[in-house]
Design an enzyme around this catalytic site. Structure first.
Site, PDB file in Angstrom:
ATOM      1  N   GLY A  11       0.990  -1.277  -0.015  1.00 27.87           N
ATOM      2  CA  GLY A  11      -0.178   0.004   0.122  1.00 27.87           C
ATOM      3  C   GLY A  11       0.753   1.274   0.047  1.00 27.87           C
ATOM      4  CD  GLN A  12      -0.297   7.347   0.638  1.00 27.94           C
ATOM      5  OE1 GLN A  12      -1.278   7.250   1.569  1.00 27.94           O
ATOM      6  NE2 GLN A  12      -0.237   8.568   0.128  1.00 27.94           N
ATOM      7  NE  ARG A  37      -2.782  -0.287  -3.895  1.00 20.32           N
ATOM      8  CZ  ARG A  37      -2.529   0.844  -3.580  1.00 20.32           C
ATOM      9  NH1 ARG A  37      -1.273   1.148  -3.915  1.00 20.32           N
ATOM     10  NH2 ARG A  37      -3.186   1.779  -3.097  1.00 20.32           N
ATOM     11  CE1 TYR A 142      -8.856   5.316   6.986  1.00 20.52           C
ATOM     12  CE2 TYR A 142      -9.169   7.635   7.744  1.00 20.52           C
ATOM     13  CZ  TYR A 142      -8.382   6.544   7.265  1.00 20.52           C
ATOM     14  OH  TYR A 142      -6.983   6.831   7.162  1.00 20.52           O
TER      15      TYR A 142
HETATM   16  N1  SER Z   1      -5.157  10.201   3.855  1.00 19.39           N
HETATM   17  C1  SER Z   1      -6.331   9.677   4.588  1.00 19.39           C
HETATM   18  C2  SER Z   1      -7.645   9.479   3.604  1.00 19.39           C
HETATM   19  O1  SER Z   1      -7.869  10.659   2.878  1.00 19.39           O
HETATM   20  C3  SER Z   1      -6.545   9.951   5.472  1.00 19.39           C
HETATM   21  O2  SER Z   1      -6.138   9.449   6.848  1.00 19.39           O
HETATM   22  O3  SER Z   1      -8.513   8.884   3.748  1.00 19.39           O
END
Ligand code: SER
Length: 318
Positions: A11-12, A37, A142
């Site tokens: 991931g990122q 990925r 989230y």
């Molecule tokens: N970069 C993340 C998002 O935009 C935030 O933690 O979901």
């Protein structure tokens, strides 16, 4: 040494953190765990790579035993915009994954790094200098998973003595792997458009200020926190950390200093705008600074110069 496992290694954050950990502790000591990925770069060739769905506790348990793991950097998660599209799945992955990691850590005595986020705050928290300890009533799935995760990390530390540590990351900007499904992704996408000599249509409105950070600082934060003296750590849920705060028009002007013809316009996406509007403009990260020496290196100008240089090298190679 006991081994390190990184979930979400493709991931990122993971795609940059894993090589950094391999360099620091030896490639043979860091196991990269990815799922959907494809592993890029040298992730496959520079050390052990496993395929792991973090919802599968049995598989996680087996790998932690097989590799004699002592530390888990648990990065696998859905980001904010993806989580709003599939809230049930986000709960399953973000919370189910963490529950499994904490249970396995409890059984085998592992330390755990878990990334929380600016998304753990909601519209009722102060937006400017958002304190380390503040009201946390996020309205996104989230954010709900991030607050729950923070509480669970605290619980496993207090109740079972699991060495849990975490940070609340701001939007992260990287030239390596695209974030995918976040609200702050525009601050990465804009660089690709600028270098491809395309105009960029921003999905957040002008004036939408958010905390941001360049990936090298984000990686250093994770490593520094995991190496910090535990006696100095007052918080086991997550520390506010930030490097800069800007709105779309500010990163646009920073890029325009290098690429004067670059054009940006706006087409606001209501879902992501509402998410961004509920997040802090700038967090207070003084607890991280005083308890484990957090200090960012990059500001908007230095990030922009470095991103443009590295990304243009990458794009001309591809
Ligand atoms: N970069 C993340 C998002 O935009 C935030 O933690 O979901």
């Amino acid at each position: 040494m006991k081994k390190i496992i990184v979930t979400g290694a493709t991931g990122q954050i993971g795609s940059v953190l894993t090589p950094a950990l391999r360099q620091r502790y030896g490639a043979e000591n860091v196991v990269a765990a990815g799922h959907k990925r494809k592993p890029g770069g040298t992730l496959l060739t520079s050390g052990a790579y496993i395929t792991l769905d973090v919802r599968d506790r049995g598989a996680l348990d087996t790998y932690v035993r097989e590799y004699n793991v002592g530390t888990i950097y648990h990065l696998a998660a859905l980001l904010s915009a993806s989580a709003e599209k599939q809230p049930q799945l986000a709960w399953e992955i973000n919370m189910g994954g963490l529950t499994n990691v904490l249970e396995v850590a409890r059984i085998y005595g592992c330390a755990v790094f878990h990334p929380s986020s600016i998304g753990a705050f909601g519209p009722t928290a102060p937006r400017i200098n958002t304190p380390q300890e503040s009201i946390q009533r996020p309205q996104t799935m989230y954010g709900i998973t991030k607050v729950s995760a923070e509480l669970l990390c605290d619980y496993y530390f207090e109740r079972f003595g699991v060495d849990t540590r975490g940070v609340r990351y701001p939007g992260l900007i990287s030239h390596e792997t695209s974030p995918g499904g976040g609200t702050t992704d525009y601050a990465v996408d804009i660089f690709y458009a600028a270098l491809r000599q395309e105009s960029y249509t921003c999905y957040l409105a002008p004036g939408t200020c958010l905390d941001m950070m360049y990936m090298p600082d984000a990686v250093r934060a994770a490593v520094d926190l995991m190496e910090a003296d535990p006696k100095r750590l007052r918080f086991r849920n997550a520390y506010n950390i930030t490097a800069m705060s800007f709105a779309p028009e500010e990163i646009y002007s920073a890029i325009k200093k290098h690429i004067p013809d670059f054009i940006m316009n706006y087409e606001v996406d209501a879902v992501r705008q509402a998410v961004a509007d509920s997040w802090p403009d700038r967090m207070d990260d003084s607890a991280a600074r005083s308890q484990w020496g957090w200090q960012p290196e990059y500001d908007l100008a230095s990030l922009t110069a470095d991103m443009l240089a590295r990304l243009s090298a990458k794009l001309s190679l591809s």
